[in-house]
Design an enzyme around this catalytic site. Structure first.
Site, short mmCIF file in Angstrom:
data_model
loop_
_atom_site.label_atom_id
_atom_site.label_comp_id
_atom_site.label_asym_id
_atom_site.label_seq_id
_atom_site.Cartn_x
_atom_site.Cartn_y
_atom_site.Cartn_z
N SER A 125 0.84 -1.20 0.00
CA SER A 125 0.00 0.00 0.00
C SER A 125 0.87 1.25 0.00
O SER A 125 2.00 1.24 0.51
CB SER A 125 -0.89 -0.02 1.24
OG SER A 125 -1.49 1.24 1.47
N TYR A 149 -1.32 0.24 10.03
CA TYR A 149 -1.52 -0.46 8.76
C TYR A 149 -0.29 -0.30 7.86
O TYR A 149 0.21 -1.27 7.29
CB TYR A 149 -2.76 0.11 8.08
CG TYR A 149 -3.10 -0.50 6.74
CD1 TYR A 149 -3.72 -1.74 6.64
CD2 TYR A 149 -2.83 0.20 5.55
CE1 TYR A 149 -4.06 -2.28 5.41
CE2 TYR A 149 -3.17 -0.34 4.32
CZ TYR A 149 -3.78 -1.57 4.25
OH TYR A 149 -4.11 -2.11 3.03
N LYS A 153 2.31 -3.30 6.56
CA LYS A 153 2.62 -3.54 5.15
C LYS A 153 4.12 -3.40 4.89
O LYS A 153 4.72 -4.18 4.14
CB LYS A 153 1.84 -2.55 4.28
CG LYS A 153 0.34 -2.79 4.23
CD LYS A 153 -0.01 -4.06 3.47
CE LYS A 153 -1.50 -4.18 3.23
NZ LYS A 153 -1.87 -5.39 2.47
#
Length: 324
Positions: A125, A149, A153
């Protein structure tokens, strides 16, 4: 060719499976496709091997690795907003299963004296980046995530690069733009409104806009996402010179530009269904996201996306709008 799609019940996973069934991959049309996810849509991709379960469950990824798939698409994760609000769940779903998967694939590699070395494509991402940002993020800008998040990642990217360097797998992480316009219902991603302000009005429903229309972001369509994945599968990763993460192409635009594109395609009555309703929490999260990219490496490798946001809306109209 044996293909495993983790997160195969999700929107991108289903788009990918349907594309593979329709066109094959790299000249292969006899594909053995396995989908793994918590659940699958009732009228989804017609794949016979659908396995229901969580990657966080003990033994789940190890059992999948025992099948020795030739190609693994790792799309499974919980979304950004949920990973931020539920700290433990984010790490237990978005990071730990990837470590266990890599270890399980390494065990299969060693059991075959190195003959088994699967290709793994991981959907990362643009959340791996944190500000302050240049006007455009190029391929040399460093990864410094500012959300849980993004950190999850980024760590998965690093693990995949190291396991690839050691020869256990042949991996690549592709940093997806925000995928828009997503069909179906809103999810818990902080970015969900980018799709919602287009999807809901086109379906005759009111949409809430929680941020200022000056917010700029980086987008690509679900069709482009499936194309990114299949294109990545055909690349020779050794040509990446050890840099096994790619910023992918997309469209940079403001919310106001999104709305004008919707107006051009659907008219003022549809746009009138968008209702500004500021949400300070979402605005804070969005303010830390990257806004524009110069993805020269990915472009030179043949990755393609839409050229403007109107084209992204048109993809939704053509592919996903019910009873158009």
């Amino acid at each position: 060719m044996k293909i495993l799609i983790l997160g195969g019940g999700g929107m991108v996973g289903q788009k990918l499976a349907q594309r593979l069934l329709a066109t094959g991959l790299q000249g292969h049309t006899d594909l053995q496709i396995t989908l793994h996810d918590l659940a699958f849509p009732e009228n989804g991709a017609q794949v016979s091997d659908q396995r229901v379960g969580s990657l966080a469950d003990a033994g789940s990824v190890e059992a999948l690795a025992k099948d020795r798939p030739d190609l693994i698409f790792h799309l499974a994760s919980i979304v950004s907003g949920q990973a931020e609000t539920d700290f433990d769940l984010g790490w237990n779903v978005n990071m730990h299963p990837t470590w266990r998967l890599l270890e399980a694939l390494r065990a299969e590699h060693l059991a075959t004296n190195g003959a088994y070395r699967p290709k793994l494509i991981f959907t990362s991402s643009i959340a791996v980046f944190g500000g302050p940002y240049p006007d455009k993020i190029d391929d040399t800008f460093f990864s410094a995530p500012q959300t849980s998040y993004g950190a999850q990642k980024s760590i998965c990217e690093t693990m995949i690069a190291d396991f690839s360097r050691k020869g256990f797998i042949d991996g690549l992480s592709i940093r997806l733009p925000t995928i828009c316009v997503r069909p179906g219902k809103p999810n818990l991603a902080a970015s969900s409104f980018f799709s919602g302000i287009i999807r809901e009005p086109l379906n005759g429903q009111q949409a809430i806009l929680p941020v200022a229309d000056t917010v700029r972001h980086w987008h690509a369509s679900p069709r482009a996402a499936a194309g990114f994945l299949t294109h990545a599968a055909g690349l020779a990763f050794e040509n990446l010179q050890g840099r096994r993460a790619l910023n992918l192409p997309g469209v940079s635009c403001t919310v106001a530009e999104q709305i004008e594109a919707l107006r051009d395609l659907a008219g003022n009555e549809v746009v009138a269904l968008i209702k500004p309703q500021p949400d300070a929490d979402i605005a804070k999260i969005v303010s830390g996201w990257p806004r524009d990219f110069d993805p020269q490496r990915a472009l030179s490798l043949g990755f393609q996306a839409e050229s403007d946001f109107k084209e992204i809306i048109q993809v939704y109209l053509d592919d996903d709008l019910p009873n158009r």
